[in-house]
Design an enzyme around this catalytic site. Structure first.
Site, PDB file in Angstrom:
ATOM      1  CG  HIS A 196      -1.662   1.230   1.537  1.00 39.49           C
ATOM      2  ND1 HIS A 196      -3.006   1.156   1.298  1.00 39.49           N
ATOM      3  CD2 HIS A 196      -1.282   2.309   2.058  1.00 39.49           C
ATOM      4  CE1 HIS A 196      -3.511   2.343   1.510  1.00 39.49           C
ATOM      5  NE2 HIS A 196      -2.440   3.159   2.158  1.00 39.49           N
ATOM      6  CD  GLU A 197       2.086   3.409   3.841  1.00 40.93           C
ATOM      7  OE1 GLU A 197       2.080   4.337   3.267  1.00 40.93           O
ATOM      8  OE2 GLU A 197       0.813   2.976   4.516  1.00 40.93           O
ATOM      9  CG  HIS A 200       0.339   6.418  -0.205  1.00 43.94           C
ATOM     10  ND1 HIS A 200      -0.871   6.759  -0.990  1.00 43.94           N
ATOM     11  CD2 HIS A 200      -0.048   5.850   0.819  1.00 43.94           C
ATOM     12  CE1 HIS A 200      -1.719   6.353  -0.024  1.00 43.94           C
ATOM     13  NE2 HIS A 200      -1.301   5.732   1.049  1.00 43.94           N
ATOM     14  CG  HIS A 206      -5.752   6.682   0.986  1.00 41.97           C
ATOM     15  ND1 HIS A 206      -5.633   7.648   2.127  1.00 41.97           N
ATOM     16  CD2 HIS A 206      -4.927   5.709   1.112  1.00 41.97           C
ATOM     17  CE1 HIS A 206      -4.728   7.101   2.810  1.00 41.97           C
ATOM     18  NE2 HIS A 206      -4.278   6.235   2.269  1.00 41.97           N
TER      19      HIS A 206
HETATM   20 ZN   LIG Z   1      -2.330   5.181   2.479  1.00 43.70          ZN
END
Ligand SMILES: [Zn+2]
Length: 754
Positions: A196-197, A200, A206
């Site tokens: 997930h990171e 980014h 998100h």
């Molecule tokens: Zn996040």
């Protein structure tokens, strides 16, 4: 340096003020219910505290494990970027993607020295590289300084997992200075959170910040925990920042979507999908969803390097990193134009290659798709655990020459007790035949906890629908990490048979289960394999999760089997009643209509979880002779507006065939929707609430999983109606059966509506 720091704090101050004025507008419109707006100065102060590293005192109030909010740490950058994924250009005409689809990275020594987090970082990077054309390389000034003015740095923090977004734009870059895009990780950040990171870092924001999110989820503002600025994580991008989502639909199953209880006050839901049937998708941290991978490949223009740049993938497919179409499940073919229609027939042994050293793939073996949760990993050299942890895992294949082997990784666990199965095709023999099967296995781990189990099963459908376990080992077997152990088994088979290797991992242990060099020969094995023949103690396979009412847990034991037959008497699997109290208020429905979604948020919904009567004899609903009936697998069915048809599983109302995968694509006119309602379901289910056979309806988008339904349902006998309406003018129905136990199947009524 001091000046730079000062400037960055100043810019944060300014942008927080602008955030605060945005908020006051929302507040006036009544979005927030229970908290007065704080002054901008308070916000700035807390953010400076954070930037100075005083995190623990500020973050004790979080009640959720999901700490991840680039919007608060870097509000300026976040505001500059469109949501979901950065576009190709900043307003300044600077590319915001990482140049050359290449992300150089560094890992801080603190993280590198933590074996678990170091392994998880590498595993997460490998995941991104496998599914996209984005490459990650350890930063080398000589190699990367000419092409890159920034580097990703994984750094340790005391609490949470969070990161900065995208490649820095022109104004964030400093001449002759390498800009660091940091991913902050505490020691408990898991692989899925790191995926997930990294999302980014490559440019994803998100998913629930998308401007169209109100069509799909409700934000429960009153359940968001203090402090007040937690709410920023639930803000939308805003109309001014509405950007192109590259025609990729809103995705509840995105790895960039928060789970239902993110930043929650005492476990209340903060995000609820409008469609409760899709709630199981929320909080995916297993890996990229189909649409995450599609979005990343589109945004990074992965098809540009392909010879055939024509993106002609149909049915929501996209060009993947190997320049071929990646199709939603249930679809296949060069352009995803073919609907899957498989029904396995037995194959003569002479056509097969069951002796396999796993150097060139799996030979005639294949990974089970329906009965298990994970796959064996085909690997060379060290396993992930051996690479990053001390003295556990597999060092090399059994001949130690870097040829391939299979293993089940035991660290990155998704569900407890998940298993992987490797199966042979159904093999045809003319008469009674003897075979010797031998193989090498590796089970070395941390002996403080019980490692998993490796077993071999024989399936002879002519004699029984059930599998016979012919060999198994549980727990640590190897004395040394470099040991591979040998096993051989004599088989006597008739007509048709199948061999299955099953590796099952238990929760919270370290060490891999390896399998290599399967040898399959006609005749008897040369020398017997001797072993003790007592039962192991029972071990518990599933837990008790309900607060009240009838529930069962499964337990197993195994016999240390020698050559030939099983020599222990009694069952290997057993169901025991959980010690639950009786429920005070009876539910509206009887037990065959229990709609509880399983504890692990598996993508399956067993309509009948009553162990005593797993497949009660509910009379099949008759076909309606006035309606057109679709049965043939692999069809695209076109519906006129207001037309109604019925779709029946193969053979309905007789038993459906085993080992089937069968998709139907339903289409109607643009602007119309498809309404699907079940008349009847009788599909194999298990007592532990899983669906070995299932029917799945993809009614939201072709690439987004729907619930896999099994168990019993009859419209005539149920108070509930089981129906779905498509988001667009298409829906995909996928029916799957494994090679054990059949039932009547399903009958579905389908209507096209304006
Ligand atoms: Zn996040």
């Amino acid at each position: 340096m001091l000046k730079i720091l000062f400037l960055s704090i100043l810019s944060i101050q300014l942008s927080f003020q602008s955030d605060a004025s945005d908020l006051s507008q929302d507040y006036l419109q009544g979005t927030f219910k229970d908290e007065p707006l704080r002054k901008a100065e308070d916000w700035t102060f807390s953010s400076m505290m954070v930037m100075n590293g005083d995190q623990t005192s500020k973050y004790k109030s979080y009640s959720s494990n999901w700490i991840d909010e680039p919007a608060r740490f870097l509000p300026k950058y976040a505001k500059e970027q469109p949501r979901k994924i950065i576009s190709e250009f900043y307003p300044t005409n600077q590319s915001a993607r990482w140049p050359d689809n290449l992300v150089p990275y560094q890992i801080s020594p603190e993280l590198m020295n933590n074996a678990f987090i170091n392994m998880s970082i590498h595993n997460a990077i490998e995941h991104w590289q496998r599914l996209t054309c984005i490459k990650f390389e350890e930063y080398q000034p000589s190699k990367h300084s000419r092409t890159h003015e920034a580097v990703v740095e994984f750094v340790k923090t005391n609490m949470g997992c969070y990161s900065e977004i995208g490649y820095p734009n022109f104004f964030m870059r400093i001449p002759n200075f390498l800009v660091k895009r940091r991913i902050f990780l505490e020691q408990n950040c898991l692989r899925g959170q790191i995926i997930h990171e990294i999302g980014h870092t490559i440019g994803f924001f998100h998913e629930h910040s998308r401007n169209d999110r109100d069509n799909y989820v409700d934000i429960k503002w009153e359940n968001i925990a203090f402090p007040f600025f937690n709410r920023l994580n639930f803000e939308k991008a805003g109309e001014a920042l509405e950007k192109d989502y590259l025609n990729v639909p809103y995705d509840l199953g995105s790895v960039m979507h928060y789970p239902a209880n993110a930043f929650s006050m005492s476990f209340l839901k903060t995000i609820e999908p409008k469609d409760k049937n899709l709630e199981f998708l929320l909080g995916n941290r297993e890996g990229l969803s189909f649409y995450d991978a599609k979005m990343a490949n589109l945004a990074y223009k992965c098809s540009n390097k392909c010879k055939n740049q024509l993106n002609n993938c149909q049915n929501d497919g996209y060009i993947g990193p190997d320049c071929k179409c990646v199709c939603p499940e249930g679809l296949t073919g060069e352009t995803c134009e073919i609907l899957i229609s498989k029904n396995e027939k037995s194959v003569p042994l002479s056509h097969l290659n069951l002796t396999c050293d796993f150097t060139e793939g799996l030979c005639s073996w294949s990974q089970e798709k329906f009965r298990d949760q994970i796959d064996f990993i085909l690997n060379r050299g060290r396993s992930f655990a051996a690479e990053y942890l001390n003295s556990v895992g597999i060092l090399d294949d059994h001949t130690f020459n870097q040829s391939g082997y299979l293993y089940v990784d035991t660290y990155f666990v998704k569900y407890r007790f998940e298993s992987a199965e490797l199966k042979s095709p159904l093999v045809k023999v003319k008469s009674k035949t003897n075979f010797c099967i031998s193989f090498w296995y590796h089970m070395f781990g941390n002996d403080l906890v019980l490692p998993g189990e490796l077993s071999v099963y024989l399936h002879q459908p002519f004699f029984s629908q059930n599998l016979t376990k012919i060999w198994s080992r549980a727990g640590r077997q190897d004395q040394n990490q470099s040991d591979w152990l040998y096993a051989q088994l004599d088989l006597e088979v008739m007509s048709e048979f199948r061999i299955v290797f099953k590796a099952q991992r238990f929760s919270g242990f370290l060490g891999d289960i390896g399998l290599d060099d399967i040898q399959f020969d006609e005749g008897f094995c040369s020398e017997p394999d001797t072993a003790p023949t007592e039962w192991t103690p029972w071990y518990i396979l599933s837990g008790c999760f309900l607060e009240c009412g009838t529930e069962y847990y499964e337990r197993q034991r195994y016999c240390q089997i020698g050559i030939g037959e099983k020599s222990c008497n009694g069952p290997e699997t057993d169901f025991q009643l959980c010690p639950n109290p009786e429920c005070q208020n009876l539910t509206d429905f009887n037990s065959t209509e229990n709609f509880t979604i399983s504890f692990f948020q598996e993508p399956t919904l067993n309509l009948s979880i009553d162990i005593k009567n797993p497949l009660p004899n509910v009379e099949p609903v008759e076909l309606n002779s006035a309606l057109k009936t679709v049965r043939q697998c692999g069809q695209t069915v076109y519906l006129e507006v207001n037309e109604t048809i019925q779709l029946a599983s193969p053979g309905y109302p007789q038993e459906y065939p085993l080992e089937t995968e069968c998709s139907y694509l339903i289409r109607t006119e643009n602007g119309s929707k498809i309404h699907l309602s079940f008349e009847y379901i009788n599909i194999e289910s298990t007592a532990i609430n899983t669906c070995p056979d299932s029917v799945e309806i993809r009614y939201y988008a072709l690439g987004q999983p729907g619930l896999r339904l099994c168990g019993n349902y009859s419209k005539n006998r149920s108070k509930k109606i089981l129906e779905f309406t498509s988001e667009n003018n298409e829906a995909l129905v996928i029916f799957r059966s494994d090679w054990i136990k059949s039932a009547n199947g399903f009958l579905l009524k389908i209507l096209s509506q304006n």
